[in-house]
Design an enzyme around this catalytic site. Sequence first.
Site, PDB file in Angstrom:
ATOM      1  N   PHE A 144      -0.878   8.137 -15.195  1.00 27.63           N
ATOM      2  CA  PHE A 144      -1.001   8.549 -13.804  1.00 27.63           C
ATOM      3  C   PHE A 144       0.151   7.941 -13.027  1.00 27.63           C
ATOM      4  CE2 PHE A 144      -4.492  10.051 -10.837  1.00 27.63           C
ATOM      5  CZ  PHE A 144      -4.874  11.112 -11.631  1.00 27.63           C
ATOM      6  N   GLN A 162      -3.116   8.558   3.178  1.00 31.99           N
ATOM      7  CA  GLN A 162      -2.471   9.150   2.012  1.00 31.99           C
ATOM      8  C   GLN A 162      -2.565  10.671   2.034  1.00 31.99           C
ATOM      9  OE1 GLN A 162      -3.942   8.560  -2.275  1.00 31.99           O
ATOM     10  NE2 GLN A 162      -1.960   7.564  -2.224  1.00 31.99           N
ATOM     11  N   HIS A 165      -2.112  13.498  -0.386  1.00 30.99           N
ATOM     12  CA  HIS A 165      -1.983  13.752  -1.814  1.00 30.99           C
ATOM     13  C   HIS A 165      -0.954  14.868  -1.975  1.00 30.99           C
ATOM     14  CE1 HIS A 165      -2.988  14.784  -5.922  1.00 30.99           C
ATOM     15  NE2 HIS A 165      -3.839  13.777  -5.983  1.00 30.99           N
ATOM     16  N   LEU A 198      -8.122  19.765  -3.544  1.00 34.56           N
ATOM     17  CA  LEU A 198      -7.341  18.900  -4.434  1.00 34.56           C
ATOM     18  C   LEU A 198      -6.993  19.536  -5.779  1.00 34.56           C
ATOM     19  CD1 LEU A 198      -6.248  16.000  -4.657  1.00 34.56           C
ATOM     20  CD2 LEU A 198      -8.396  15.379  -5.730  1.00 34.56           C
ATOM     21  N   GLU A 248      -3.945  14.853  -9.915  1.00 33.70           N
ATOM     22  CA  GLU A 248      -2.712  14.261 -10.410  1.00 33.70           C
ATOM     23  C   GLU A 248      -2.695  14.290 -11.943  1.00 33.70           C
ATOM     24  OE1 GLU A 248      -1.832  10.767  -8.206  1.00 33.70           O
ATOM     25  OE2 GLU A 248      -0.620   9.876  -9.787  1.00 33.70           O
ATOM     26  N   ARG A 276       2.342   8.592  -5.022  1.00 32.11           N
ATOM     27  CA  ARG A 276       1.971   9.783  -4.254  1.00 32.11           C
ATOM     28  C   ARG A 276       2.803   9.961  -2.986  1.00 32.11           C
ATOM     29  NH1 ARG A 276      -4.636   9.623  -5.030  1.00 32.11           N
ATOM     30  NH2 ARG A 276      -4.577  10.487  -7.129  1.00 32.11           N
ATOM     31  N   HIS A 309      -5.823  13.008   2.081  1.00 35.79           N
ATOM     32  CA  HIS A 309      -6.684  12.700   0.950  1.00 35.79           C
ATOM     33  C   HIS A 309      -7.450  11.384   1.110  1.00 35.79           C
ATOM     34  CE1 HIS A 309      -8.026  12.930  -3.137  1.00 35.79           C
ATOM     35  NE2 HIS A 309      -7.388  11.848  -3.521  1.00 35.79           N
ATOM     36  N   ARG A 330      -1.966   3.995  -1.949  1.00 33.44           N
ATOM     37  CA  ARG A 330      -2.850   3.751  -3.076  1.00 33.44           C
ATOM     38  C   ARG A 330      -2.356   4.488  -4.313  1.00 33.44           C
ATOM     39  NH1 ARG A 330      -6.888   6.640  -5.390  1.00 33.44           N
ATOM     40  NH2 ARG A 330      -7.146   8.147  -3.707  1.00 33.44           N
TER      41      ARG A 330
END
Lengths: 626, 252
Positions: free
Chosen positions: A134, A248, A250, A264, A267, A323, A389, A424
């Site tokens: 990730f 954040q 995304h 969404l 990722e 991100r 997000h 994050r």
Amino acid sequence: MILTLGEFSMLDISGIKRLQFDVLVIGAGGAGLSAAISASQEEGIRVGLVCKSLLGKAHTVMAEGGMAAALGNVDDRDDWKIHFRDTMRGGKMLNNWKMAEIHARNAPERVRELEHWGAVFDRTRDGLINQRNFGGHRYPRLAHVGDRTGLEMIRTLQDHGIHQGIDIQMECTALDILKDKSGKVSGIVSMYRETGEFIVFETKTLIFATGGAGKSWEVTSNSWEYTGDGYGMAYEAGAELIDMEFNQFHPTGMVWPPSVKGILVTEGVRGEGGILKNSEGKRFMFDYIPEKFANETADTEEEAARWLKGDKSARRPPELLTRDVVARAINTEVKAGRGSVHGGAYLDIATQRSAEDIKRKLPSMYHQFKILAELDITKEAMEVGPTCHYFMGGIKVDAETSMTNIDGLFACGEAAGGMHGANRLGGNSLSDLLVFGNLSGVEAAKYAKKLKSIPKSDDEDIKRIIKSATSILNREKGNNPYLIHEDLQKNMQYNVGIIRTKDEIADGIERIEKMKEEFKEVKAPGTSQFNPGWHEALALRNLLISSEAVAKSALLREESRGAHTREDFPTERKEWLEYNIINKKGTGGEMETVKVKRSEPDNELKRIASSSIEDLEKEVKLDHQK
Amino acid sequence: MKERDFKIYRGDDERGELVNYKCNVSEGMVVLDVIHRIQADQANDLACRWNCKAGKCGSCSVEINGKPRLACMTRMNELDDNETVVITPLKSFPVMKDIVSDVSWNYEQNQKIKPFSPSKKDTEKDFVMMQKDVDRVQHFRKCIECYLCQNMCHVIRDNEGKDKFAGPRYMTRLASLEMHPMDNADRIEDVKDLHGSGMCNITRCCTEVCPEEIQITDDAIIPLKERVVDRFYDPIMMLFRKLFGKKKETTN
């Protein structure tokens, strides 16, 4: 007591339902369920759990990619120290050091515990919990179940939790905190959504696991529940909100068709090898590698391809940068006129993996695009763009106890701020929910045990809270809550979005002020029974508080760091690393937004976070040999 | 953009009616978008449950033109161009308000199921389970608890059946526990008596409506029924157990 409409000056609350608890958790996503379970393990502690939806439907269910924990099942070089370093670097060193340490050290144990409670993760060849790559994580680190890890997590916690003697109150909205004369938490006034009936929960402690406020933006991956209830209630009660400027976006939300804009796209697609291309067919992420990450990122397609095949000497593809970086890159490409047909970027997994692999590793993405966009992701590229997000910021808590500055009020999960700093890492949320959910439950139970009895609430406070809720139904006419909410979302999207400037933010704040005035005259038609218009109006106060805190913090932080990007201050500024921004309610009732100096980190933590990856890997190797 | 006609149930369990609405429908819209539009512009108090809007939480279950569906995953362009779209609450459960049903009965069924029970020894170390041994369990665990299968099950539609059968959702959950390689509890007697596996007569209505395409009947209910038969109705197995003691069957 069902309150009928009418005379409220003589409000009689003698018949109101009251329930007593030692620990009451508000919110039943991953953090709330974890907190309730851990508190319930303590003998003699009465635990309640209040959820706004039905149990098992909270937003955690939407999490897809996985939970980060240095289990080392796929790459045994992994260690909490490397996870900690990745987290700090991803958060642009603004993270609460202690929280990031507690998280990285405890995540593996919590993930194993979840497995022992019945979660069935994907397996490695040796039959252990499998881990995937990730963004921002040095090694494959995310324990996962295809692309429905959140569902697995919430169902496991739910099915385990219902046997722990927890009193679960479903479809119940918390309205405001009650405190005793000395300022300790004494309860919370709530309302059952079905009937509109009010209830007073009298409790020694409250744990807020209320999530974020992603519904403040127009393009968002968040559901209706994400209205910042925890932020609003805690703020009103005198708690501090920290790091609220870090929101954040995304990088990969759906962009087409319009009705699903923002939903969404995990990722995990990039983790499994998906690449980003612009309208010219160029794999553009190679142009956006920040200097700080250049050493650890592949700079050719050839190297990225070797990495995907499992070559440990190859560096990670740039699609797996953090991100904030990927979201800004897509934004820049679209602004430069190189966007996809509907104004996003192309995310292509079809040319990278076999159709069979895609369906096995990303089944819900396959399903989601097939039905909602009539697109087969095993054959065509997806169109994606940034979507709001997650709130890195939130209620300020003590790292080691999760307690706020209000005695008896705890917060965990997305509702709490600090752990993730300015950005994050994907996968660090689910593990955060488990680690700090657990911690806050233990600590709240400990605190509750020290109190002989539940602190006494003032009936006048209860009346005030109920009156303010029912006035929305009772007024003759007024403003439509849905339309104020739509205005707010547009305002945040346009003025306090992914790229920010002073003038726009200031304009945004001014508009929020106007909306606050409109909110005073908000009207929901209908009765108190399952009335979404009324629920929307009740949530609006909290959305407005959250948005105001975001905008004011964003205006004050004159630099770009992580997810907070100021066009007028385009780089990180060293002096700002020394400060967090705090919002709290001032004595005159207005929001105060101030810079607060961060405390000095522990030397050892500082050393680990600033080590070179080579040195730290050597050190970990020695640690593991011992 | 095209204006379409809708009829939505407004009322509670005792009384209510289908109310006519008109709404503009644009490309890509799903039925849940229409409900939200009507809620925002014409009927602020129209009750409706939803969360994720992506088929992952199972909150927005309703009946659309008489068929149990997730409103968030039903695209307007699947429905006939000129027909009036009728949206009603799930039939098998009491109406709370408008198109929201009281599904609490399902939570009561779940509570009765013996939870996952690994041995203490196994939890002292990492579980070792091969992927092929958990594939089936993972397939069951895709369930989003939308209760469309429960709604469709003719045993549950009949109110008396609610006392006798936990329904397809919980047969699936029971199967996922029984087939979990690390589980040590024995639920076969419960499957027969408490959860009523015998009530299902394999009409497969539940499987047909499952949005996650779980093979509820073939993969969960039939294997559970077979285990019940082996335990309670197979004389050779009964003798075997008498001689060698009661042991939990191995997973398949």
